[in-house]
Motif scaffolding. Structure first.
Motif, PDB file in Angstrom:
ATOM      1  N   ALA A 196       0.852  -1.200   0.000  1.00  0.00           N
ATOM      2  CA  ALA A 196       0.000   0.000   0.000  1.00  0.00           C
ATOM      3  C   ALA A 196       0.879   1.237   0.000  1.00  0.00           C
ATOM      4  O   ALA A 196       0.616   2.212  -0.729  1.00  0.00           O
ATOM      5  CB  ALA A 196      -0.906  -0.027   1.224  1.00  0.00           C
ATOM      6  N   ALA A 197       1.965   1.198   0.782  1.00  0.00           N
ATOM      7  CA  ALA A 197       2.843   2.367   0.885  1.00  0.00           C
ATOM      8  C   ALA A 197       3.516   2.664  -0.452  1.00  0.00           C
ATOM      9  O   ALA A 197       3.655   3.832  -0.844  1.00  0.00           O
ATOM     10  CB  ALA A 197       3.893   2.123   1.965  1.00  0.00           C
ATOM     11  N   ASP A 251       2.660  -7.146  -2.930  1.00  0.00           N
ATOM     12  CA  ASP A 251       3.185  -7.478  -1.604  1.00  0.00           C
ATOM     13  C   ASP A 251       2.345  -8.618  -1.031  1.00  0.00           C
ATOM     14  O   ASP A 251       1.221  -8.408  -0.566  1.00  0.00           O
ATOM     15  CB  ASP A 251       3.134  -6.252  -0.689  1.00  0.00           C
ATOM     16  N   ILE A 252       2.897  -9.809  -1.062  1.00  0.00           N
ATOM     17  CA  ILE A 252       2.084 -10.966  -0.668  1.00  0.00           C
ATOM     18  C   ILE A 252       1.878 -11.036   0.846  1.00  0.00           C
ATOM     19  O   ILE A 252       0.993 -11.741   1.299  1.00  0.00           O
ATOM     20  CB  ILE A 252       2.629 -12.290  -1.244  1.00  0.00           C
ATOM     21  N   THR A 253       2.653 -10.250   1.593  1.00  0.00           N
ATOM     22  CA  THR A 253       2.404 -10.239   3.042  1.00  0.00           C
ATOM     23  C   THR A 253       1.140  -9.415   3.350  1.00  0.00           C
ATOM     24  O   THR A 253       0.593  -9.507   4.436  1.00  0.00           O
ATOM     25  CB  THR A 253       3.589  -9.643   3.829  1.00  0.00           C
ATOM     26  N   GLY A 256      -5.039 -10.197   1.475  1.00  0.00           N
ATOM     27  CA  GLY A 256      -6.132 -10.519   2.392  1.00  0.00           C
ATOM     28  C   GLY A 256      -6.228  -9.551   3.567  1.00  0.00           C
ATOM     29  O   GLY A 256      -7.086  -9.717   4.423  1.00  0.00           O
ATOM     30  N   THR A 257      -5.353  -8.546   3.633  1.00  0.00           N
ATOM     31  CA  THR A 257      -5.442  -7.569   4.724  1.00  0.00           C
ATOM     32  C   THR A 257      -6.065  -6.276   4.183  1.00  0.00           C
ATOM     33  O   THR A 257      -6.207  -6.111   2.970  1.00  0.00           O
ATOM     34  CB  THR A 257      -4.039  -7.213   5.283  1.00  0.00           C
ATOM     35  N   GLN A 289      -6.430  -3.283   0.125  1.00  0.00           N
ATOM     36  CA  GLN A 289      -7.555  -2.515  -0.463  1.00  0.00           C
ATOM     37  C   GLN A 289      -7.251  -1.025  -0.592  1.00  0.00           C
ATOM     38  O   GLN A 289      -8.035  -0.280  -1.178  1.00  0.00           O
ATOM     39  CB  GLN A 289      -8.806  -2.686   0.432  1.00  0.00           C
ATOM     40  N   VAL A 290      -6.093  -0.610  -0.022  1.00  0.00           N
ATOM     41  CA  VAL A 290      -5.766   0.815  -0.050  1.00  0.00           C
ATOM     42  C   VAL A 290      -5.599   1.302  -1.492  1.00  0.00           C
ATOM     43  O   VAL A 290      -4.978   0.640  -2.311  1.00  0.00           O
ATOM     44  CB  VAL A 290      -4.460   1.079   0.762  1.00  0.00           C
TER      45      VAL A 290
END
Ligand code: 3H9
Length: 694
Positions: free
Chosen positions: A27-28, A63-65, A68-69, A73-74
């Motif tokens: 996201a960053a 970023d696969i880490t 699902g978080t 969605q950012v």
């Protein structure tokens, strides 16, 4: 601090993605890219944008880490940035070094042009995570490479080098220096007024494609997929690129990506990805302990294992001194090595030049003294403790200080081998799997006295020579073989109770195993199994059942493929069910008063794999394995366990540890106390927890 640096070099803005370790599109990073592009858009002095990666690589993908978080969605999404890039009013150039993978390459494919340094690699490896390239990769890459190459690249996930990427049209130029080369490329393109058609609008290579291309690809890829769904879904998407409009193709790809994202296989493959990386991390070793450098290798024993290990090191460019006791054995061993390389050359998997280079790195010798200066010596001699101890005592007096003394034993005690030397800290197990030049697993085994430095050295070495290293503690059979006996053992009990060799093998391969346990025995030779079982008989406690089926087959001259009959009858390479083998199996059932019955395939599947999970849990309990995921890595790379099941421990957790526990109780009742559940499995089953609570 922003994750994307912004510097202006004349009329070119250079955007440097700086998000270690691999500049993944977190996201960053997406936020940083969005802002930097906005800045470049409104900067009137800027006429072109170069996007590159800071540090050792371009962008390695989504970023696969964050999958699902909430972060995933950012906004902006990767697709938002791609839309921005594709329609950007100024020239955009992706400048690639290290690797441009997955979403990283997909981002580059929406720039107007791509350049790379000669050492760069590109690829769409999403298939290895049970996914497809969901940011337009299946739609854009074939538009550059053509459909057949696109199918090959995306269904295999392979990385290709810059030169090949240039030849295939994936990149536009190779530059010597990343930043200055890319800036110069942009300036020249501006000066020449060179126009670039967005990749998504280039249709010539995806138009009028014969449907037979996809039928052939489905057949070929399907045969290799062993039940994996992502490769087949990828072909569907590439077909859509050829039969639908660009917008429809992209929408279709998105839909199929989401379908894969929700699949069990994606969860299993992603578990495996992190498991392999986690396996290299050894708790308790201080960060200041550094590996020793391995620049040369000595191998004792030019048999099948020794030869395969020699090839592995030579392939990695490490010189090998290969010792055997007599010239004939040495010549035989080298002949096999040459033949194996020859097969690879004739299949086109390596070049003649590469073969010559590798062979030149292998020096045969009959003299122990020649081994002395090597950084590591790997003993691959007879599996007998007296032989090993004699060799290690000799090596102790011979090898230079600091050399690693390793044994390739598959089950003998590393503690005992180390005791034959005055430097037990340098002694370790390096258990390769046959064929050693092919199989990925390197099961490193620490004794009670192996030093931290030695452990780190062989773990690092594993990576350098292209293996997947896992660390085991010394125990009979270490991680993998200790579990294997329960898998093959239960298969034989199932035969006694009424399952057939065909059913067991069919269920195992349906599950995704490379080969079923009965065919595996036939291939390895049952006479070998009998010898090894005799050797291990002392470790089997009284009251424990071992099925005598294998011994009975051997008594009847049925050694397996080598005698053209074993569990099956063979005509050349073809195998057939054999009533004679079934009669032998039935006679064992009768002898032990076992009532034969029919089994469903699901029953057979659970019975085959549950005992692995039970024994694996005991290995975590007694410290043979550091963690459950290490066991998964060992089984995927050493025993043909399907990676899209995540490994036996991951499978067991999905199946239900409470059910595995119940099955272990029943197995103990039938087979004896060694099959009983351990305390860890009992606790996790009772508490309803998984391995992370181990
Ligand atoms: C994707 O892109 C989906 C899109 O198509 C669609 C979206 C809509 N994210 O392997 P290493 C970590 S799916 C986060 O030891 P190396 C890794 O876990 C993605 N982290 O180094 C490790 O962490 P730690 C498609 C990542 O030099 C550290 O980086 N891309 C990612 O031997 C070092 O990794 C891929 O599948 C990531 N994407 O190899 C590429 N990748 O140190 C997967 C790595 O905490 N990655 N990490 O253990 C690779 O193939 C290798 O990591 C790479 C570097 C070749 C990049």
């Amino acid at each position: 601090m922003s994750t994307v640096g912004y510097e202006v070099d004349g009329e070119v803005a250079v955007l440097a993605v700086d998000y270690p370790p691999v500049n993944a599109l977190s996201a960053a990073v997406r936020t940083g890219l969005g802002e930097a592009l906005e800045r470049a858009r409104s900067d009137s002095a800027v006429r072109a944008v170069v996007i590159l990666g800071a540090g050792k690589t371009f962008i390695a993908g989504a970023d696969i880490t964050e999958f699902g978080t909430e972060k995933s969605q950012v906004k902006p999404s990767l697709q938002d940035i791609q839309g921005e890039l594709e329609g950007f009013p100024k020239l955009t150039v992706a400048a690639i070094h290290g690797t441009a993978l997955g979403g990283g390459l997909e981002l580059a494919l929406t720039c107007h042009a791509r350049v790379a340094v000669p050492t760069a690699k590109v690829g769409l490896p999403e298939v290895n995570l049970g996914l497809l390239p969901g940011a337009g990769g299946t739609q854009r890459l074939p538009r550059l490479t053509g459909v057949e190459v696109g199918i090959d690249l995306i269904t295999s996930g392979k990385h290709i080098a810059a030169q090949q990427a240039l030849a295939l049209g994936v990149i536009d130029a190779i530059v010597d220096d990343l930043r200055s080369g890319a800036v110069a490329f942009a300036r020249e393109a501006l000066a020449d007024g060179r126009g670039f058609v967005p990749v998504i609008e280039r249709d010539d290579k995806v138009t009028d494609i014969d449907a037979a291309v996809f039928a052939t690809a489905r057949k070929k890829v399907g045969a290799k997929a062993r039940g994996k769904i992502a490769p087949m879904t990828i072909i569907d998407c590439i077909e859509a690129a050829c039969t639908r409009s660009a917008a429809e193709g992209l929408a279709y790809e998105k839909e199929r990506f989401q379908e894969l994202f929700a699949s069990d296989q994606r969860a299993a493959l992603m578990h495996y990805f992190f498991a392999e990386r986690q396996a290299r991390k050894i708790p308790g070793i201080p960060a200041d302990v550094k590996p020793r450098s391995i620049q040369s290798c000595a191998i004792i024993g030019a048999g099948t294992m020794g030869g395969g290990i020699a090839m592995t090191f030579a392939n990695a460019g490490i010189p090998v001194t290969l010792l055997d006791l007599d010239q004939a054995a040495l010549d035989r061993g080298l002949d096999v090595v040459r033949k194996n390389y020859g097969i690879s050359v004739s299949r086109g998997s390596i070049s003649q030049e590469r073969m010559d280079r590798a062979l030149a790195l292998i020096t045969p010798t009959l003299a122990y003294d020649d081994l002395a200066p090597c950084d590591i010596v790997i003993e691959a001699a007879l599996e007998r403790m007296d032989v090993k101890k004699e060799i290690f005592s000799r090596l102790d007096g011979l090898m230079k200080p600091g050399a690693v003394l390793a044994s390739n034993t598959s089950y003998l005690s590393i503690d005992e081998i180390a005791s034959a030397t005055s430097r037990p800290g340098d002694v370790v197990g390096c258990h390769f799997f046959s064929p050693a030049n092919v199989m990925k697993l390197l099961e490193n085994v620490r004794s009670a006295t192996t030093s931290d430095e030695t452990i780190i050295t062989v773990m690092e070495m594993g990576k350098v020579i292209g293996k997947v290293p896992v660390l085991a503690r010394n125990a009979d059979g270490f991680i993998g073989n200790r579990m294997l006996q329960y898998y093959t053992g239960e298969a034989e009990f199932l035969l006694e109770q009424g399952a057939t060799p065909e059913q067991i093998d069919r269920v195992a391969t349906r599950f995704g195993m490379a080969m079923g346990p009965m065919s595996m025995r036939d291939m390895a030779g049952m006479d070998m199994a009998v010898v090894s079982r005799k050797g291990r008989a002392a470790s089997i406690p009284a009251g424990e059942r071992v099925s005598p089926i294998v011994e009975r087959l051997v008594e009847a001259g049925r050694y397996g493929q080598k005698t053209a009959k074993g569990f099956y009858r063979y005509e050349g390479r073809e195998k057939f069910s054999d009533p004679e083998a079934i009669a032998i199996i039935e006679s064992v059932s009768k002898e032990f008063g076992i009532t034969r019955r029919e089994f469903t395939d699901d029953e057979v599947e659970a019975r085959l794999f549950a005992p692995l999970v039970n024994e694996g849990a005991k290995e975590i309990e007694d410290g043979t394995a550091i963690r459950a995921s290490d066991i998964d890595v060992a089984w995927v790379n050493g025993y043909g366990f399907p990676v899209h099941r995540g490994g036996p421990m991951f499978w067991g957790e999905q199946y239900g540890l409470d059910r595995i526990y119940q099955m272990a109780l029943e197995a103990a009742e039938r087979n004896g106390p060694r099959w009983a559940p351990g305390k860890l499995l009992e606790r996790l089953a009772r508490e309803g927890k998984g391995w992370n609570a181990a």
